[in-house]
Structures are given as structure tokens and as C-alpha cells.
Design a protein around this motif. Structure first.
Motif, PDB file in Angstrom:
ATOM      1  N   VAL A 303       0.263  -9.154  -0.359  1.00  0.00           N
ATOM      2  CA  VAL A 303      -0.523  -8.345   0.786  1.00  0.00           C
ATOM      3  C   VAL A 303      -0.185  -8.625   2.295  1.00  0.00           C
ATOM      4  O   VAL A 303       0.219  -7.918   3.170  1.00  0.00           O
ATOM      5  N   ARG A 310      -2.419  -2.963   4.416  1.00  0.00           N
ATOM      6  CA  ARG A 310      -3.901  -3.004   4.689  1.00  0.00           C
ATOM      7  C   ARG A 310      -4.320  -1.446   5.059  1.00  0.00           C
ATOM      8  O   ARG A 310      -5.526  -0.905   4.600  1.00  0.00           O
ATOM      9  N   LEU A 336      -8.434 -11.128  -3.972  1.00  0.00           N
ATOM     10  CA  LEU A 336      -8.001  -9.576  -3.052  1.00  0.00           C
ATOM     11  C   LEU A 336      -9.392  -9.372  -2.735  1.00  0.00           C
ATOM     12  O   LEU A 336      -9.332  -8.730  -1.309  1.00  0.00           O
ATOM     13  N   VAL A 341      -9.137  -6.444   0.399  1.00  0.00           N
ATOM     14  CA  VAL A 341      -8.271  -5.526  -0.373  1.00  0.00           C
ATOM     15  C   VAL A 341      -9.091  -4.753  -1.275  1.00  0.00           C
ATOM     16  O   VAL A 341      -9.844  -5.299  -2.079  1.00  0.00           O
ATOM     17  N   SER A 343      -9.709  -3.759  -4.432  1.00  0.00           N
ATOM     18  CA  SER A 343      -9.147  -4.230  -5.568  1.00  0.00           C
ATOM     19  C   SER A 343     -10.235  -3.850  -6.828  1.00  0.00           C
ATOM     20  O   SER A 343     -11.458  -3.718  -6.542  1.00  0.00           O
TER      21      SER A 343
END
Lengths: 372, 372
Positions: A303, A310, A336, A341, A343
Motif C-alpha cells: 500500500v 489510498r 491493513l 486500508v 480490508s
């Protein structure tokens, strides 16, 4: 898809067979739902045991590759047919196997064939407690459309299958998001419908109002000649070109798609997950939702080093079978989430690196896609 | 459809094999175009001979069913593989076959499988002098769509494949005629595309401006459990209900068809021709064009005793292979013409009761359909 239902064929035996652990094997075997029309064998019982019967009266030895590492050795009966039962129950869901007859590799004449391991293999279905989600039901059905699309980069005409949801043809103004869905190593573009029943999973989710109707596009992902065990040497360039530069524009031109990044997802199983990770991270202007089924993970480091991740990625979905590496999936998912993030992780209970894990993964992923 | 081309594999031998008539067999064998990906065998040569190689090192006997009535007996080589070449050239086109390994029926692991004889059989393709008309070319391609339609009369969800021509999705106002096209005994709804290449035949005819674009609908016609040799006992009622009462309305509702009688045709091969004759003669309010491929004839007596035939039928097309019953086809055709019936007859040169006759029949029929 199996359209004909067979009567239960009970096999009468004098005394019940004993499984490895001494428990008795229930004599309620019936033909696998993936048998060729009218074939009584292979069979499965209510406990997940599989029984095989293969005719080869003059053969010296017959075994099948299902049933642990050594498979199942069949014994010749008085009628010249070779019969045997797995020593322990198989996991629920779909399994590939083949027969070894006198040292040669053949398919079981009773079973339908499915493309896996770079050949058409026999398939058997162990009824699952949750099989309702991929069952053929009297609901509205989408279509699976074979399209032949030009591929200048490979100088060929290539094939893809496109699932269009129920109602696609009813309203010619409606446009749909698209999921690109990849098979695993040794499989091809037929796998996600034949083995995975992707079209029925989507039909059922849509009928229940649990997923937004979208298209699913499945094409051949083994553009490189790569052998199992050499996947580290896999180069994504050739397939990325076919998928991103040739197939995506073709689909957007010939189907009523929503062709912007928020409405395009990619997912894949095993090698197809590896491809999904490589293709999406290099093309975040085109894909917003990412699904890796038994196909590795996207890490917080991925990431950080991928520009725009993002801002652009709406969902990272990672999954595997409970017999695979659930700890890794769950730990990475937590990392994550901690990194902010979006996830979702899923672990398929009591399954391994097999299609039941991936049917369930698609069933879990589909409701999360394109929720704008 | 075969998308990967294999390199020519030349087999070096010390002295050329002699055919039955003493002529030498050209050693220019190459893999059949219907092999599984990467498989070198079975092979075909420029004269139409087929060569097989099947690995089964401990087997006692291996033969294949192609090559005359007895098939071809394979001999075991030093490497444990069984090899053999047909004793005479095969007819051009597609052939079913299977292997007999130690008395058991198996498919050739090198060949793709095709549904025929009520099982998935191995297939081999003998290159034909006229194969261009069913070749995959870089022209616009139609689609083959799998539809699942409800069938109350059989209490099931049934499958059909629908060919939609190139451009079907481009103009949502255009409507199309429909040909219902039936497979033969022991085959199913996959046969006309897998074995027959119906979609490519139509693609090529349409690209050449020789046929009007129309839909082709293919569904399973063996609704009765009928064995080969019992076809005289065949009852059309069950299939007629599925086709006429269930599938035709479903197609007219879900596809952009011209749904009047002048724009609906039916054709079929072998048993499918028999079904076509029975269904159309009982439903002349729904079908205007009739095609029987190696499936009998419609006689002047049929015409006389079928009310409305002369007003309603635009075309009777009958065909067969040159090795079948061309005299009967031609004599009946002449009788129909003498009786003022719009009849066309076609005899496929040097072929028998096989798919090459039916590919050619479709190629001859399609340009004659829906010429209003």
C-alpha cells in the motif's frame, strides 16, 4: 450444470465397511452430481466418502488419485469391474481426480471432465452443508456468453465468457459494473462456471437482493508457458496486455458497462490471485476493488509503495481455505485495517486449496462490490 | 474452438509405412487440431491417416475405435507407449472415437472430448479441403449464449445455447429471425457448436454477405429415454412441448426476435432431423423453413396430407452424406419439385453419417433462410 437427477442407488453389503478410525461407513452412496448422464459411479455418501467403479476386466491395476496422497487402490470384483472406497471422508465441494490404469493416466468414464492441471480431469462433488448458495434454482437466471475477441498482442482470436445478470436484456438503458475473475494455474476460462458455478452464485445473490447486478468476465490467464513450481518466474506483462489493453476495451465497447474505475473490479484464485495483485497494483486508474482467493495478500508495504492506493482502492478482499494459511490472511488483514486500508478477510471452514474455498470466497466478495 | 497452434511434429522412421493398398503413408503427421493443449497425439497426416499414442506401460492390449469396423490395434513400443496408425485414410472432418484399454472404455488422454453416443467421447479432426468455411477467422464474431429456461412440463430448469450474430448488441432496435437447430441421437445441446462449429459457419457466411444475420437456438432433444435402435418407438410429444410451448416463447420474450412464422425455421441432424420433421409438420403455424440433415425426407405424400403445407412452407431442405442415401434424397427432391414444393437437396461429397456432412449442410442451408 447437472439437469437430470438420478435415483438413489443403494448398495447392499453383508457387513458395513469400516473407515480408518473404526467407524462404519454409511451405505447410503449415490451417484455424484457431476457424473455423466445415466452413470451410477462414482458415488458419494452422506459422510463424504467416495466410491469408484471402473470397468477394465483385463487390467493389472487400477487406482484413482482421490483419497489422500496415495489415492485409492481399487480391487477387481468377480464381474471384472474395479471398485474401491476412499479411506476417509473428503472435504465438501468439488475435487479433481483421475484414474491410473496399468500405469496410464485416464479419466473415470463415469465422471464429467473439468479443465485443471493443464488437462481435462475427472470431477466429483461432495455434497456440502452450504451447497444451497450455488444450487440451480427456479429463480431468474443470467446468461453466460462466449465472446471471441481480437488480440493483436498475441496475434490471435481469444475467448472470454461473460456473465450477464438477469434482466440485462430487458432494459437497454441500464449499465453495469464489471468484475474480471481469473482461474488458477492449469485451469482455463471455463473453470469459474464449470467448477465454480460463478453464474449460479451470482443468480442466487441477485435473486436474494444481496448483490448488485454486475457483469463477470472470465478469460484465459496462462498466456505464458509456465509450469507449476516455476510461478516465481511468472511475468505478468503478456497477460496484462491482453486483459487491460485488449479485453477491457472490448467489453466496454460491446457490453453496457459502467466503464469508470469505481465500477471495475478484479479477483482471482491461486495463480489468478497473483495475477490480480500484479495487474491491479499497476493499473489503479482502472480497478477499484481487489480480490485474492488463496492467492497471497496485499501488505501494508504494498500500500505504502503504490502511488494513489489510498485514494483509489475501495476494497481489498483476501481469503483462503481453513486448511491453508488462515493466520497469515487474518494477521495481514488486521495490519491493513490498522493502516486504514478498507480490508475484508474470509477463511473458508474446513477446506483446502480447492474450489469450495473459492465458491465461498466469491459468495462473500460479491455483496461487497460496487456499493456506491 | 482451438486457439493455440502447435508446431508440426515430424516423426522420423527408417522406412515408410505402407498402407493397405501398398501406397506409402506420408510421414507428415501433426497433432490433431482437437487435441488437448500441448498434446502431441493423436496426429493426422496430409492423406487423412490418423496415428495414436497412448501411455499405459502395464496394459495387455490397447486399441482405438477409429479405423474401420475393428478400429486400430496399437502396438507397445520400447518406451511403454502404445502406438498405431489407421490402415486407411479417414473421411475429412470430425470423428468420434474412444480407446479400449484392457477391455475398458476410456478416452484418449490426448484428445478433447465431445458429447456423443450418450457419453463424452474423444474427438479427432481430419483436415478437409473445404475447412475454410468453418475456420476461426479475424472477422466480427457473434456470441454463443448459455440460457437457463424454466420448463414446467419437465419440472426442471433446462439449458439452451443461443447464437447471436455480430452486431446483435450494437443496434437495440433490430430484430432477427430464428433457426432452431437440433443435434443427433446421443448428443446434446453442445454438439452443434463444439463438433459442428455452427457459430463459426454463421460468422463466416455473414462476414461474406452470404447469409442474413439470424439467431440459432440449440437445446437438448433427448427428452425421452430412447436407445439407438429404438427410434421407431420415439414419441415426439415431450420434446415438442419443451420446444414449442416453453423454449420458443422464452426466446421470443428474452431476445429481439422476429416472432412470426415466416421468420422461424427448424433443422436437425439424424434424430434431430426426425424431430424436425415431426415438430414442423404438426406446427406449420410456427415454422416456415424445414431442414433435415441425414434425417429422412418429407415426401409428396406428407405434403398432401398436411393441411396448409403449400401455403405455409417456404423451404424444404434435405441432405445427407454421399456415403449415405443420396439417391433417395435426390429422387424425393425431384418428386417434391414436380409436385410444386419449394425443395432444395444437398449431398455432401465423400462423407458419411458424420459431422462434416452436417457442417456442410448448415453452410448450404443458411443462405436460403429468411430471404424475404
Amino acid at each position: 450444470m447437472k439437469l437430470v437427477l438420478f435415483a438413489v442407488a443403494l448398495v447392499a453389503v453383508a457387513s458395513p465397511l469400516l473407515a480408518e478410525d473404526g467407524a462404519s461407513i454409511a451405505e447410503d452412496f449415490k451417484p455424484s452430481s457431476l457424473n455423466q448422464p445415466g452413470r451410477e459411479y462414482p458415488q458419494v455418501n452422506s459422510q463424504g466418502y467416495a466410491r469408484f467403479r471402473i470397468e477394465a476386466p483385463e487390467a493389472q491395476s487400477v487406482r484413482v488419485t482421490l483419497g489422500g496422497r496415495e489415492g485409492t487402490v481399487l480391487e477387481k470384483g468377480d464381474d471384472g469391474a474395479w471398485v474401491g472406497t476412499t479411506a476417509r471422508p473428503e472435504d465438501e465441494g468439488f475435487h479433481y481426480y483421475h484414474a491410473i490404469v496399468d500405469g496410464g493416466t485416464f479419466n473415470d468414464p463415469g465422471a464429467l471432465n473439468f479443465y485443471g492441471s493443464v488437462r481435462w480431469e475427472s470431477g466429483i462433488e461432495i455434497p456440502a452443508h452450504d451447497e444451497d448458495f450455488y444450487a440451480l434454482k427456479p429463480t431468474p437466471h443470467g446468461r453466460v456468453q462466449q465472446v471471441l475477441f481480437p488480440s493483436p498482442s498475441t496475434d490471435s482470436v481469444r475467448r472470454a465468457f461473460v456473465y450477464t445478470p438477469p434482466g440485462y436484456d430487458a432494459d437497454s438503458d441500464e449499465r453495469y459494473p464489471v468484475l474480471y475473475l481469473q482461474h488458477g494455474w492449469g485451469e482455463d476460462e471455463t473453470a469459474w462456471t464449470n467448477q465454480g458455478r460463478a453464474h449460479l452464485i451470482l443468480d442466487n445473490l441477485i435473486a436474494a437482493g444481496r448483490a448488485r447486478p454486475f457483469l463477470v468476465v472470465m478469460t484465459y490467464g496462462m498466456t505464458n508457458e509456465v509450469r507449476w513450481g516455476q510461478l516465481r518466474e511468472f511475468k505478468i506483462d503478456a497477460f496484462e496486455k491482453v486483459l487491460v489493453d485488449e479485453l477491457v476495451p472490448y467489453i466496454d465497447e460491446h457490453f453496457r458497462t459502467l466503464s469508470d474505475q469505481p465500477h471495475r473490479a478484479m479477483a482471482g484464485l491461486s495463480m489468478g490471485g497473483m495475477e490480480t495483485r500484479l495487474v491491479t497494483l499497476r493499473n489503479l486508474d482502472k480497478f477499484s476493488h481487489i480480490g485474492l482467493f488463496s492467492g497471497g495478500v496485499i501488505t501494508p508495504e504494498d500500500v505504502e509503495k503504490t502511488e494513489g492506493f489510498r485514494d483509489r482502492v475501495k476494497l481489498v478482499f483476501t481469503s483462503c481455505g481453513g486448511r491453508e494459511y488462515p493466520d497469515r490472511i487474518n494477521a495481514n488483514h488486521e495490519a491493513l485495517v490498522a493502516a486504514g486500508v478498507p480490508s475484508t478477510a474470509y477463511v473458508s471452514p474446513d477446506t483446502g486449496h480447492e474450489f469450495q474455498s473459492w465458491r465461498r470466497s466469491l459468495y462473500e466478495l460479491a455483496p461487497l462490490l460496487f456499493r456506491d
